[in-house]
Design an enzyme around this catalytic site. Structure first.
Site: not given
Ligand code: NAP
Length: 248
Positions: A13, A15, A64, A91, A143, A156, A160, A189
């Site tokens: 992930g 991107s 995937d 991630n 998380s 979710y 986690k 975040i």
């Molecule tokens: P995001 O901006 O939505 O990015 C998610 C990433 O995961 C994208 O690169 C997406 O790729 C990829 N992805 C989704 N499904 C996938 C799959 N089946 N196979 C491969 N790649 C996949 O989310 P984010 O906020 O950066 O979150 C990243 C991680 O941090 C997650 O595990 C999330 O639970 C965790 N997290 C985030 C927060 C927060 O506040 N943002 C807090 C706690 C934990 P594509 O777009 O190319 O599909």
């Protein structure tokens, strides 16, 4: 000194959001990078082009993380392209929020599949190489919701909390092979994942954070680089919060 010089990382992930931040940080620390994406092709292109400018090898793979077969194939492809790897960052993740009474089975299963089963798929496929080398660092992005729960996020939160248990068990199983496994538990975040929320609710949430601000992707990426580096060679089995003090 660049702390990840002569290392190669696999990052799922990459991107967007936190994953993208980790790719950029790792590249700036001298790490070669294989990163995955699923649907954001043009964004993945951009990430690849930018990271290469740090003078490291970077390659994107469409894979995937919820598919065991694709995860196995990814590891094979990375070995063919890079020779080996030292670091795995699990991630990739999604949300499908709803109160339990309104949550359908598909939303439950999809979140468990992409967030939790992906960690099994990638880790299981990747550890063979780590065991051969007697060296490896695995970092799972969890998380704080996996620690404290959250109304409207039972799927979710369960995924986690599962990651946290998985992280500790892998650390116990593989510590004797010099393979470390830690999790980072971010709080709020700013990324695409969190941009969909209700504005007033987000404001209230930020007010309840002791540091009075949302986190950014660098807050997570900096810890990730440290945990992946040899500077953290005596740290394993930990769930480390990056949440501005929200959960203490
Ligand atoms: P995001 O901006 O939505 O990015 C998610 C990433 O995961 C994208 O690169 C997406 O790729 C990829 N992805 C989704 N499904 C996938 C799959 N089946 N196979 C491969 N790649 C996949 O989310 P984010 O906020 O950066 O979150 C990243 C991680 O941090 C997650 O595990 C999330 O639970 C965790 N997290 C985030 C927060 C927060 O506040 N943002 C807090 C706690 C934990 P594509 O777009 O190319 O599909």
């Amino acid at each position: 000194m660049r702390i990840l010089e002569n290392k190669t990382a696999i990052i799922t992930g990459g991107s967007k959001g936190i994953g993208r931040g980790i790719v950029e940080k790792f590249a700036s620390e001298g790490c070669d990078i294989a990163f995955t994406y699923l649907s954001s092709e043009s964004s993945a292109d951009e990430v690849e082009k930018k990271a290469i400018k740090s003078g490291v090898k970077v390659k994107k793979y469409r894979s995937d993380a919820s598919s065991f077969e694709e995860s196995n194939q990814l590891i094979e492809d990375v070995i063919n392209d890079f020779g080996s790897y030292d670091i795995l960052i699990n991630n990739a993740g999604i949300t499908r929020d709803n109160l339990l009474l309104r949550m359908d089975e598909e939303s439950w299963k999809k979140v468990i599949d992409i967030n939790l089963n992906s960690c099994f798929n990638l880790t299981k496929s990747a550890v063979k190489e780590f065991m051969k080398k007697k060296d490896g660092a695995i970092i799972n992005i969890s998380s704080i919701v996996g620690v404290k729960g959250n109304a409207g996020q039972s799927n979710y939160s369960a995924s986690k909390a599962g990651i946290n248990g998985f992280t500790k068990s892998i650390a116990l199983e593989l510590g004797s092979r010099n393979i470390r496994c830690n999790a980072i538990a971010p709080g709020f975040i700013e990324t695409d994942m969190t941009s969909k929320g209700d504005g007033k609710l987000l404001e209230d949430w930020i007010e309840s954070i002791p540091l009075k601000r949302a986190g950014n992707v660098d807050d997570v990426a900096n810890l990730c680089a440290y945990l992946a580096s040899d500077q953290a060679s005596y740290i394993t089995g930990q769930i480390i919060k990056v949440d501005g003090g929200l959960v203490t």
